[in-house]
Write an enzyme that holds these catalytic residues in place. Structure first.
Site: not given
Lengths: 394, 326
Positions: B29, B59-60, B83, B85, B129
């Site tokens: 991203e 969209s990870e 991140f 997380d 985060h």
């Protein structure tokens, strides 16, 4: 006031009353000795924590009470010890600690400091076990015991003691070289752990001297006495194979050849290079090899392969005029043969007259774990026979 | 030799590998046009073009799924999860796919990819985060986990990660992006699975990764100056494989060990290290191993509260001092 059996140290759970200094009904002043108690580790006098009358003795002399149990009652004593009261009884515990169950006790006394398992580090335990240090003998400083404490105790203390002893004697201090350290460690270990026994024999050197003279005149040079002795010892080990052994801890190793080590003196110590399969070599080749090994030993150029292993050693101090001596076995070997000087000695001949002959005294040191007396005697005899008939060694 | 920031070192490492090997691609991203939200991929698009530097949708799962497909079919993708997380969103790839592919296909299909993530806290981004996710990744056989603390290590370890034939999780520390360090000129390639002793010491060993490394070094200086305690500081750099040889040798010298962890206490990587030390070096220890960690709480957002959660130099000093004095 209740007086309880004090803590008598870590891991001590009970104490014995040795003696009451006061009887029931006696007036007792604060700080006055009240009784003596002992454990298997220590004994101590307990002083009265406050003034009062000894109103009851609950544990009689020679009886045992668990730590913390009430042993006597001091009537009229302040529940809070007055400021003037001396701290009773030596550390680590306060004998005046009252059991928490008694009525109007303001609060539990702090538990006495106890050196528990957790306060001796794993490393300290391991080092103490390795160095044979009794952990209960360490001074309790209140701090955890670390590996450094053990190392300090095992190394520094004896060295410091010796230095202290000679503080007023003029001296130089030399540091210990690594070779000297190794000699000290290995020979201490050998003398402490190998059960040595010793036996001596006289050996006629006449035939050997004659042979060496012949060789010298014919060939121009001849092998050394040590080289002949190495060859003779190797042959003797072949003839008495039960002596050609070493102790291997859980087993005995019996060799199929005889590797003989020789003590070589250096300026600052000694080394013992090994002649491999000495029985398969001639005295002259042994002599040449020995010269090479000794040269390299003095130059510090020996490799571990040159001095490791071997079944027996020979140490010859004859050239230094030593008549006889007993040598320390060079571990992991089982035997060492000490050669003395060639001496002219009187002997009764067959016709009753006295003749003078050349003789050498040899002394065998043997590891009794693997070599018994008769085996040693047989080996010594086989060695003597061969050295006294040296033509057979060529 | 050049002074680079940690974020510039990331871009330099990526560029070094993309220039070397055309199969290396970058996706994530905002990694291309924007140069990364942390500006860690600045200049990559300009230099290598849109075919090799791809901005993806948010969209990870798509990022890691396409990276895995690319890796299985011959490319060497560097994927970014912005991140750390967020790796929870696409955890199936981490937990079930990447590390198992080569094993389950008997070596017929390999998965040579790198997943970069901004890890850790110190920048007041809040509980979702700011987490340190080392232990979310290091528990799966087949995955390697790297966490550099200096610009030079970023370049060298990133190169090693790209060249490794197996999937590597590359944890960049958010709190370090702005820090500077010397980076040698020319190509740099380091070795995965090697820890570094950054400060030799004799009294105790501090083991750290990421932002806890500079804090441990500062703590060591303070311990020396104020209390005469000489601490050895080890930067793990790689959590999997773990350089146990260096750790155990250090414990053998100092006899006391502290892990300095940014993650919550429960099941942090330090627990694994302490367990290994207890197994293999118990009798080298002069005291209990100590884990200095964040407490088991979500990380606070306000900076002054976040600072109470993440181990500070003062907390490290105090923990070491107290433990060595006990």
């Amino acid at each position: 006031m209740n007086i309880v059996m004090p803590s008598l140290g870590a891991s001590v759970s009970e104490g014995k009353i040795v003696q009451w200094f006061k009887a029931v009904g006696d007036e007792v002043a604060a700080g006055e000795p009240l009784l003596e108690v002992e454990s298997d580790k220590t004994s101590l006098e307990i002083e009265a924590p406050a003034s009062g009358t000894l109103s009851e003795i609950r544990v009689a002399e020679d009886d045992i009470a668990p730590v913390g149990e009430i042993i006597c009652i001091l009537a009229g004593a302040d529940e809070q010890p007055a400021e003037t009261v001396e701290a009773p009884a030596p550390p680590p515990a306060s004998p005046t600690a009252e059991p928490p169950s008694t009525e109007d006790v303001p609060g539990d006394p702090a538990p006495p400091p106890v050196r528990g398992r957790s306060q001796i580090s794993p490393r300290a335990r391991k080092l103490a076990a390795e160095k044979g240090i009794d952990l209960t003998q360490l001074a309790d400083t209140g701090a955890p015991v670390t590996g450094a404490d053990i190392l300090a105790k095992s190394n520094a203390v004896p060295a410091a003691d010796v230095s202290l002893m000679y503080a007023d004697t003029p001296h130089q201090r030399h540091t210990i070289s690594s070779m000297r350290g190794t000699i000290a460690r290995r020979l201490t270990e050998a003398k402490q752990t190998i059960p040595h026994f010793y036996m001596s024999a006289e050996i006629d050197l006449g035939p050997l001297e004659q042979l060496r003279n012949e060789l010298r005149s014919k060939v121009g040079e001849c092998p050394t006495v040590t080289a002949f002795a190495i060859k003779a010892l190797a042959e003797a080990l072949r003839a008495v194979p039960e002596a050609n052994v070493v102790w291997a801890g859980d087993s005995i190793l019996q060799f199929e050849r005889a590797d003989i080590a020789v003590a070589v003196a250096l300026d600052d110590g000694l080394l013992t290079p090994v002649i491999r399969d000495a029985g398969g070599k001639t005295p002259s080749s042994i002599s040449a090899e020995l010269k090479d090994l000794a040269t390299r030993a003095r130059q510090g150029r020996l490799q571990p392969a040159d001095y490791e292993g071997g079944v027996a050693s020979i140490s010859n101090l004859g050239m230094h005029g030593v008549g006889r001596f007993q040598a320390i076995i060079n571990p992991p070997q089982a035997l060492i043969l000490a050669l003395g000087a060639s001496e002219r000695r009187p002997r009764e001949a067959d016709d009753g007259s006295v003749q003078f002959v050349s003789q050498m005294t040899v002394t065998l040191s043997a590891d009794h774990r693997v070599v018994d007396g008769v085996t040693g005697a047989n080996l010594l005899a086989a060695f003597g026979t061969r050295l006294q008939a040296p033509d057979g060694l060529l | 030799m050049a002074q680079l920031t940690y974020r510039e070192a990331v871009a330099r490492g990526i560029a070094q590998e993309m220039a070397r090997d055309e199969d290396v691609v970058l996706l994530g991203e905002d990694v291309a046009k924007a140069g990364g939200v942390f500006k860690a991929t600045d200049g990559i698009l300009e230099r290598f073009g849109p075919r090799r530097a791809l901005d993806t949708p948010i969209s990870e799962q798509a990022i890691l799924g396409s990276a895995m497909g690319a890796a299985m079919t011959g490319l060497k993708p560097i994927a970014e999860i912005m991140f750390g997380d967020f790796v929870a969103v696409c955890y199936d790839f981490i937990a079930n796919e990447f590390g198992k592919t080569r094993y389950m296909t008997d070596g017929q299909v390999k998965c040579p990819l790198v997943v970069r993530m901004a890890n850790g806290g110190g920048v007041a981004f809040g509980a979702q985060h700011s987490q340190s996710v080392e232990n979310w990744c290091m528990q799966f056989p087949g995955l390697k986990v790297v966490a550099p603390s200096s610009p030079a290590d970023v370049v060298g370890l990133l190169a090693a990660a790209v060249r490794d034939p197996d999937p590597v999780i590359f944890l960049e520390h958010k709190g370090l992006y702005g820090t500077r360090g010397e980076v040698p000129d020319g190509e740099i390639v380091d070795t995965l699975g090697t820890a570094k002793i950054l400060r030799p010491g004799t009294d105790c060993t501090l083991i750290a990764v990421g932002m806890m490394v500079p804090r441990s070094l500062a703590a060591a200086e303070q311990l020396k100056a104020d209390f005469g305690i000489d601490a050895e500081v080890i930067d793990l750099r790689s959590l999997m494989p773990l350089d146990t040889r260096t750790l155990l040798a250090s414990v053998g010298r100092t006899h006391r060990v502290f892990t300095v962890e940014e993650n919550p206490r429960v099941l942090g990587w330090g627990a694994e290290i302490v367990s290994i030390i207890a197994d293999e070096a118990f009798f080298d220890l002069d005291g209990p191993p100590v884990r200095i960690t964040a407490p088991h709480v979500p990380i606070s957002t306000p900076p002054h509260l976040e600072a109470l959660v993440i181990p500070s130099v003062e907390r490290i000093v105090e923990a070491v001092r107290q433990s060595l004095a006990a």
